[in-house]
Design an enzyme around this catalytic site. Structure first.
Site, PDB file in Angstrom:
ATOM      1  N   CYS A  97      -6.673 -33.726  42.343  1.00 41.10           N
ATOM      2  CA  CYS A  97      -7.509 -34.835  42.820  1.00 41.10           C
ATOM      3  C   CYS A  97      -8.699 -34.174  43.488  1.00 41.10           C
ATOM      4  CB  CYS A  97      -6.740 -35.692  43.825  1.00 41.10           C
ATOM      5  SG  CYS A  97      -7.788 -36.850  44.757  1.00 41.10           S
ATOM      6  N   CYS A 129     -13.463 -37.280  38.956  1.00 36.34           N
ATOM      7  CA  CYS A 129     -12.266 -37.916  39.504  1.00 36.34           C
ATOM      8  C   CYS A 129     -11.141 -37.788  38.468  1.00 36.34           C
ATOM      9  CB  CYS A 129     -12.592 -39.378  39.770  1.00 36.34           C
ATOM     10  SG  CYS A 129     -11.175 -40.380  40.230  1.00 36.34           S
TER      11      CYS A 129
END
Ligand code: DGL
Length: 266
Positions: free
Chosen positions: A187, A77
């Site tokens: 992302c 992440c």
């Protein structure tokens, strides 16, 4: 007391299903490794959480991985990496591998020195991310586009919807107007809308994601710490989530081409 061995699992986590784009690459290229994947979907999107909440979630999940005797952790992440990886590394002794937007390769590939970066709001504002751009931009113009609402669309299985396409068009239009030739997906959820993005940006814009470099970095770290799994058989992969959604099990099963399910996680 450390009880990890070469056969111990690698813990991989994300705010939700985004990190599966990285977990898939890891299971393909390091097939002997045992993997535990955690989707912290109850707290998604991290990109719209406070710094304190992100730190608290990262520490809770890392602690759980350590209780499961994980030998390494992949923070799959970007938002958690830029906000929490330094303090995490200071607390735990096992290798921690993070994900950062591919600014450096984008700069190297760009012909016109114009680069777009799609990120969450919490990444866009983060000083570590801003300094990553300044460190690597090398005279290029780097246009950062936060994408509030996009992770939620992907988490709830709406990536094929008109609403998602309209949201992507809104985020990509200013980057296209700036004439970018490289687009960094900053992302880990965004590779799940890469087809829609390609449709909007066309063939003249190259998309960059991070699953491959993260897998290579993990592999290097396992070798360096002499914790490569040398077993003859394929590793096991377990998936945990703290918010069950039918589309998540569908995504799992389609990525691994077999019937898979998430198990409950605290
Ligand atoms: N997939 C994550 C990232 O790479 C987190 C997105 C979010 O939860 O906002 O940033």
């Amino acid at each position: 007391m450390q009880t990890q061995s070469n056969n111990s699992p690698i813990g991989i986590f994300d705010s939700g299903i985004g990190g599966l784009s990285i977990a898939k690459c890891i299971t393909e290229q390091l097939p002997r490794e045992n993997i535990i994947y955690v989707a912290d979907s109850k707290y998604a999107p991290y990109g719209e959480q406070s710094f304190e909440t992100i730190i608290e979630r990262v520490n809770t999940i890392a602690q759980w991985f350590i209780e499961q005797q994980c030998k390494a952790i992949v923070v799959a992440c970007n938002t958690a990496t830029v906000n929490a990886i330094d303090q995490l590394r200071a607390q735990v002794s096992i290798p921690i591998i993070g994900v950062e937007p591919a600014i450096k390769p984008a700069v190297a590939l760009s012909k016109n020195k114009k680069i777009g970066v799609l990120v969450t709001s919490a990444t866009a504002e983060n000083p570590r991310f801003i300094s990553l751009i300044n460190q690597h931009k090398n005279g290029s113009s780097v246009f950062v586009q936060p994408c509030p609402g996009l992770v939620n669309m992907i988490e709830t299985g709406q990536q094929g919807s008109h609403e998602c396409f309209a949201l992507l068009t809104k985020f990509l239009s200013p980057l296209l107007a700036s004439n970018i030739d490289q687009l960094v997906l900053g992302c880990t959820h965004y590779p799940f809308v890469s087809e829609q993005i390609k449709h909007i940006v066309g063939n003249n814009v190259n998309l960059l994601e991070t699953a491959q470099p993260v897998t290579e970095q993990l592999s290097r770290q396992l070798k360096q710490h002499e914790i490569v799994n040398l077993s003859d058989s394929c590793g096991k992969i377990l998936f945990y989530s703290n918010q069950h959604k039918a589309n998540h099990n569908q995504l799992l099963s389609s990525l691994w081409s077999t019937q898979l399910r998430f198990t409950s996680f605290i």
